[in-house]
Motif scaffolding. Structure first.
Motif, PDB file in Angstrom:
ATOM      1  N   GLN A   1      -9.569   4.184 -19.727  1.00  0.00           N
ATOM      2  CA  GLN A   1      -9.089   5.107 -18.739  1.00  0.00           C
ATOM      3  C   GLN A   1      -8.146   4.277 -17.728  1.00  0.00           C
ATOM      4  N   LEU A   2      -7.139   3.957 -17.942  1.00  0.00           N
ATOM      5  CA  LEU A   2      -6.381   3.043 -17.950  1.00  0.00           C
ATOM      6  C   LEU A   2      -5.605   3.428 -16.740  1.00  0.00           C
ATOM      7  N   PRO A   3      -5.549   2.540 -15.516  1.00  0.00           N
ATOM      8  CA  PRO A   3      -5.018   2.815 -14.284  1.00  0.00           C
ATOM      9  C   PRO A   3      -3.143   2.937 -13.869  1.00  0.00           C
ATOM     10  N   LYS A   4      -2.764   4.447 -13.488  1.00  0.00           N
ATOM     11  CA  LYS A   4      -1.296   5.024 -13.583  1.00  0.00           C
ATOM     12  C   LYS A   4      -1.041   3.142 -12.962  1.00  0.00           C
ATOM     13  N   GLY A   5      -0.100   2.560 -13.635  1.00  0.00           N
ATOM     14  CA  GLY A   5       0.883   1.686 -13.509  1.00  0.00           C
ATOM     15  C   GLY A   5       1.138   0.267 -13.728  1.00  0.00           C
ATOM     16  N   LEU A   6      -0.933   0.017 -13.880  1.00  0.00           N
ATOM     17  CA  LEU A   6      -1.373  -0.867 -14.904  1.00  0.00           C
ATOM     18  C   LEU A   6      -0.427  -1.587 -15.286  1.00  0.00           C
ATOM     19  N   GLN A   7       0.330  -2.836 -15.735  1.00  0.00           N
ATOM     20  CA  GLN A   7       0.637  -4.124 -16.562  1.00  0.00           C
ATOM     21  C   GLN A   7      -0.219  -4.996 -17.154  1.00  0.00           C
ATOM     22  N   THR A   8      -0.483  -4.001 -18.427  1.00  0.00           N
ATOM     23  CA  THR A   8      -1.416  -5.185 -19.455  1.00  0.00           C
ATOM     24  C   THR A   8      -1.001  -6.336 -19.942  1.00  0.00           C
ATOM     25  N   HIS A   9       0.344  -6.861 -20.159  1.00  0.00           N
ATOM     26  CA  HIS A   9       1.031  -7.776 -20.591  1.00  0.00           C
ATOM     27  C   HIS A   9       1.524  -8.591 -19.999  1.00  0.00           C
ATOM     28  N   ILE A  10       1.663  -8.322 -17.990  1.00  0.00           N
ATOM     29  CA  ILE A  10       1.119  -9.167 -17.650  1.00  0.00           C
ATOM     30  C   ILE A  10      -0.212 -10.212 -17.018  1.00  0.00           C
TER      31      ILE A  10
ATOM     32  N   GLN B   1       1.875 -23.224 -12.706  1.00  0.00           N
ATOM     33  CA  GLN B   1       2.944 -22.734 -14.291  1.00  0.00           C
ATOM     34  C   GLN B   1       2.007 -22.088 -14.542  1.00  0.00           C
ATOM     35  N   VAL B   2       0.399 -21.746 -15.364  1.00  0.00           N
ATOM     36  CA  VAL B   2       0.288 -20.697 -16.085  1.00  0.00           C
ATOM     37  C   VAL B   2       0.232 -19.579 -14.359  1.00  0.00           C
ATOM     38  N   TYR B   3       0.164 -19.959 -13.702  1.00  0.00           N
ATOM     39  CA  TYR B   3       0.143 -18.081 -12.572  1.00  0.00           C
ATOM     40  C   TYR B   3       1.703 -18.260 -12.272  1.00  0.00           C
ATOM     41  N   ASP B   4       1.981 -18.627 -12.487  1.00  0.00           N
ATOM     42  CA  ASP B   4       3.907 -18.629 -12.232  1.00  0.00           C
ATOM     43  C   ASP B   4       4.311 -16.943 -12.899  1.00  0.00           C
ATOM     44  N   GLY B   5       2.909 -17.306 -14.078  1.00  0.00           N
ATOM     45  CA  GLY B   5       3.453 -16.203 -14.841  1.00  0.00           C
ATOM     46  C   GLY B   5       2.424 -14.860 -14.546  1.00  0.00           C
ATOM     47  N   ALA B   6       1.749 -14.594 -14.454  1.00  0.00           N
ATOM     48  CA  ALA B   6       0.730 -13.758 -13.623  1.00  0.00           C
ATOM     49  C   ALA B   6       1.728 -12.962 -12.106  1.00  0.00           C
ATOM     50  N   SER B   7       0.173 -12.177 -11.836  1.00  0.00           N
ATOM     51  CA  SER B   7       0.657 -11.761 -11.252  1.00  0.00           C
ATOM     52  C   SER B   7       1.020 -11.840  -9.833  1.00  0.00           C
TER      53      SER B   7
END
Length: 265
Positions: free
Chosen positions: A4-13, A200-206
């Motif tokens: 049951q994934l939350p609405k608007g969840l971005q699993t690729h980020i 650099q890693v977290y620059d591509g994170a949420s």
């Protein structure tokens, strides 16, 4: 992870809360989170230990505040529920968990159920006034009485342009005398050469990771009276009897402390 994934969840980020869950050995994360977390671990293998030290710091500080008579807590940037949450360390206290992540909100509400002393609200530490004025926060927390406010491993995701000093000052002004602030923040003093790789890693994170020195972190406690032993690496803050305190000689790497609010003039 639940189906049951939350609405608007971005699993690729990659998501900082789910990456933290991965460091702790949890199960609420996706491939993108694990991949990003492993990149961080390549740069700083001790991140797993640091995440667990932060969780243990929460337990010791909340226990200290509960013994000091604090009966209401506001945990901002609470993250995914795990063991030894605030309401478990301080049973019977009123606790409000605040986060802006849909995964955290859904999981928190599902796990905590109808605990009458616990509230979970959506809010962003970068907008502290909205948190302080939130109807559910105001219903649970009496800011005319001492409160414990937690900012654990959250301020290093707040960039300078959002004025972290003013964020903490805004919270401090709302706190009655006898209130306590618990804050922890990664410091780069011990491993400055690793800061760029982690950033650099977290620059591509949420949320981006903000590299700060110990001196910069200490400034966040301006206006508070510090509880002994002051602002120290997390394992050094009132360790349990007989507990090992690692990395004593490497400098500041994950600082934390407890500040109190004195009588206001």
């Amino acid at each position: 992870m639940t189906d049951q994934l939350p609405k608007g969840l971005q699993t690729h980020i990659p998501n900082v809360a789910r990456m933290y869950d991965y460091y702790l050995g949890g199960k609420d994360h996706f491939p993108a989170d694990r991949e990003a977390a492993e990149k961080v671990l390549e740069v700083i293998p001790e991140v797993r230990h640091s995440a667990r030290s932060n969780r243990a710091f929460l337990g010791r500080t909340v226990g200290f505040l509960a013994e000091a008579g604090i009966r209401q807590f506001l945990d901002i940037g609470a993250g995914l529920p795990t063991q030894n949450n605030v309401h478990q360390v301080a049973p019977g206290a009123r606790v409000v968990y605040v986060d802006n992540d849909p995964t955290v909100l859904v999981h928190g509400r599902a796990i905590l159920g109808k605990n009458e002393n616990v509230t979970i609200v959506e809010g962003d530490v970068r907008r502290p006034e909205e948190i302080l004025e939130h109807p559910d926060v105001c219903a649970a927390i009496d800011f005319d009485q001492p409160v414990g406010i937690l900012l654990l491993a959250i301020m290093h995701f707040v960039p300078d342009q959002d004025d972290p000093l003013d964020i903490v000052a805004t919270l401090r002004r709302a706190m009655a005398p006898g209130s306590h602030l618990v804050l922890s923040h990664v410091a780069i003093d011990a491993r400055p050469e690793a800061a760029e790789g982690v950033t650099q890693v977290y620059d591509g994170a949420s949320s981006p990771f903000v590299a700060r020195t110990g001196k910069e972190i200490i400034r966040l406690f301006e206006g508070f009276d510090m509880v002994e032993p002051g602002i120290v690496n997390l394992p050094e803050w009132r360790p349990d009897p007989g507990a090992a305190v690692p990395y004593r000689d490497i400098g500041s790497y994950f600082l934390g402390g407890v500040g109190t609010v004195g009588n206001k003039r």
